[in-house]
Design an enzyme around this catalytic site. Structure first.
Site, PDB file in Angstrom:
ATOM      1  CD  GLU A  13      -3.009  -1.886   2.198  1.00 56.58           C
ATOM      2  OE1 GLU A  13      -4.056  -1.076   2.499  1.00 56.58           O
ATOM      3  OE2 GLU A  13      -1.990  -2.182   3.415  1.00 56.58           O
ATOM      4  CB  SER A 176      -4.740  -3.911  -0.749  1.00 53.21           C
ATOM      5  OG  SER A 176      -4.878  -2.221   0.349  1.00 53.21           O
ATOM      6  CB  SER A 310     -10.339   7.912   1.992  1.00 53.05           C
ATOM      7  OG  SER A 310      -8.590   8.259   1.064  1.00 53.05           O
TER       8      SER A 310
HETATM    9  N1  LIG Z   1     -16.265 -14.044   3.663  1.00 54.03           N
HETATM   10  C1  LIG Z   1     -16.064 -12.901   2.855  1.00 54.03           C
HETATM   11  N2  LIG Z   1     -17.378 -13.328   1.858  1.00 54.03           N
HETATM   12  C2  LIG Z   1     -17.791 -13.067   0.649  1.00 54.03           C
HETATM   13  N3  LIG Z   1     -16.544 -11.388   0.629  1.00 54.03           N
HETATM   14  C3  LIG Z   1     -15.272 -11.531   0.683  1.00 54.03           C
HETATM   15  C4  LIG Z   1     -15.243 -12.310   2.027  1.00 54.03           C
HETATM   16  N4  LIG Z   1     -14.342 -11.625   3.006  1.00 54.03           N
HETATM   17  C5  LIG Z   1     -13.756 -11.116   1.325  1.00 54.03           C
HETATM   18  N5  LIG Z   1     -14.471 -10.370   1.168  1.00 54.03           N
HETATM   19  C6  LIG Z   1     -14.624  -9.442  -0.165  1.00 54.03           C
HETATM   20  O1  LIG Z   1     -13.217  -9.599  -0.184  1.00 54.03           O
HETATM   21  C7  LIG Z   1     -12.724  -7.854  -0.125  1.00 54.03           C
HETATM   22  C8  LIG Z   1     -11.550  -7.836   0.678  1.00 54.03           C
HETATM   23  O2  LIG Z   1     -11.689  -8.836   1.533  1.00 54.03           O
HETATM   24  P1  LIG Z   1     -10.808  -7.784   3.123  1.00 54.03           P
HETATM   25  O3  LIG Z   1     -11.199  -9.445   4.442  1.00 54.03           O
HETATM   26  O4  LIG Z   1     -10.975  -6.675   3.714  1.00 54.03           O
HETATM   27  O5  LIG Z   1      -9.589  -8.191   3.149  1.00 54.03           O
HETATM   28  P2  LIG Z   1      -8.245  -6.714   3.085  1.00 54.03           P
HETATM   29  O6  LIG Z   1      -7.799  -6.652   4.255  1.00 54.03           O
HETATM   30  O7  LIG Z   1      -7.716  -6.975   1.682  1.00 54.03           O
HETATM   31  O8  LIG Z   1      -9.143  -5.215   3.144  1.00 54.03           O
HETATM   32  C9  LIG Z   1     -13.483  -7.789   0.731  1.00 54.03           C
HETATM   33  O9  LIG Z   1     -13.861  -6.353   0.973  1.00 54.03           O
HETATM   34  C10 LIG Z   1     -14.919  -8.520   0.041  1.00 54.03           C
HETATM   35  O10 LIG Z   1     -15.082  -7.400  -1.149  1.00 54.03           O
END
Ligand SMILES: Nc1ncnc2c1ncn2[C@@H]1O[C@H](COP(=O)(O)OP(=O)(O)O)[C@@H](O)[C@H]1O
Ligand SMILES: [Mg+2]
Length: 347
Positions: A13, A176, A310
């Site tokens: 990032e 990210s 943001s």
């Molecule tokens: N269990 C899940 N079910 C559905 N979509 C998910 C799930 N986990 C993550 N996502 C999708 O993936 C994206 C990134 O996951 P996230 O856990 O927020 O990781 P990061 O730390 O990269 O933001 C989420 O914003 C969502 O859109």
């Protein structure tokens, strides 16, 4: 007083950190502060740039190199009457490592402390802690590298026994959407776990759900305030790095168009989680909201994106706190926490 703006960093990032830093540099109250730029390169070199007495007019000011800036050791930033603003996202910035360094050199800094930063950055640890206080989260399986090496069949059986496809596979400690994938079959699950292990030694496999994404801003030390929720409205399969930061394929809906009791519930869960993880300063708390209005906490980001477009600053703007005042409040919270810590009894 001086602000030491720490930005860049050894993480995926890096670029978003520069964008966040540039926006903040526009907003500091220069009547009160001088701002010392300290850029951490992708390789981890610390470069001391100019001391700003006014907002820079071009982002180029932030692009320091070993030719244009002085290479320093980390301890060289120690200074009386200064507060550090670590505008760093992801590993090596938002994960407690920088925070530990700043504690060691006894400088006040903006944002959450060592424990909360490290814990919130780790998706498995966050789940364990929040499960303990009954925060709703999607079902998951944690996999350690040793288990994966020894017994892949066992891991498949365990995942398929506790979850159904699609599953989301993530390295425990990234941000990210790096290293994250969605699996619909066992073959995809295997590839996804292998990929995630390229980024970390622990991996989380989560139940995939079809849900809207709701985010709440949290601010404060002992007195914790929350914002109304906002929604990330997506038009891609899942919210990845490209769509999040580059293609602008998402729209922010502030406030989120959801029933009032769900808004209140999200705010209450965000505040509870913030306190349980020992957060201070700020965090953005992200949720999934299903069709039948079930809320699941996804994660807490202890240094959320800070560009003018943001979610975090926009949520506070909606609450009547404009960008510059938000930054100022974060600085004051940092100073208060530092002062309080100096006064604790140590024997
Ligand atoms: N269990 C899940 N079910 C559905 N979509 C998910 C799930 N986990 C993550 N996502 C999708 O993936 C994206 C990134 O996951 P996230 O856990 O927020 O990781 P990061 O730390 O990269 O933001 C989420 O914003 C969502 O859109
Ligand atoms: Mg996320």
């Amino acid at each position: 007083m001086k602000i030491v703006a720490l930005y860049g960093g050894k993480s995926a990032e890096h670029e978003i950190s520069i964008l966040s830093a540039y926006s903040m540099l526009q907003a500091f109250y220069y009547e009160y502060y001088q701002v010392q730029l300290v850029y951490i390169t992708k390789e981890g070199t610390w470069l001391k740039g100019p001391l700003l007495t006014e907002a820079p007019t071009a982002e180029e000011v932030l692009h320091l190199t070993e030719e244009t800036a002085t290479k320093i050791k980390v301890g060289d930033i120690v200074e009386e009457d200064a507060v550090v603003f670590p505008i760093l996202h992801g590993p090596n910035g938002e994960d407690g490592t920088i925070q530990g360094l700043l504690e060691t050199i006894n400088m006040p800094y903006v944002g959450t402390g060592v424990l909360s930063s490290a814990c919130a950055m780790d998706k498995i640890m966050t789940k364990h802690v929040l499960q303990q206080i009954g925060i709703p989260q999607v079902p998951y399986v944690a996999v350690a590298k040793g288990e994966w090496k020894d017994d892949q069949e066992g891991v498949f059986d365990y995942c398929e026994g506790s979850l159904v496809y699609p599953m989301f596979i993530k390295p425990a400690n990234m941000g990210s959407s790096v290293g994250i994938s969605k699996a619909e079959t066992r073959e995809e699950l295997q590839k996804a776990i292998d990929l995630a292990f390229q980024y970390d030694r622990r991996v989380i496999v989560e139940q995939g759900i079809d849900a809207r994404e709701i985010e709440v801003g949290v601010l404060g030390n002992d007195e914790v305030r929350t914002t109304v929720p906002g929604e990330i409205v997506k038009d891609v399969a899942f919210y990845d790095y490209e769509s999040k930061y580059i293609d602008n394929q998402v729209t922010l809906q502030i406030p989120a168009d959801i029933p009032e009791e769900i808004q209140d519930k999200a705010r209450e869960l965000a505040k509870k989680s913030y306190i349980a993880l020992d957060c201070s300063g700020l965090s953005r708390c992200d949720f999934f909201l299903t069709n039948n209005n079930e809320l699941f906490l996804n994660e807490l980001n202890t240094m959320p994106g800070f560009t003018p477009f943001s979610m975090y600053p926009l949520l506070w703007k909606e609450m009547g706190l404009k960008y510059g005042d938000l930054i100022e409040e974060l600085i004051q919270l940092a100073l208060m926490r530092h002062k309080e810590k100096q006064q604790f009894v140590h024997e």
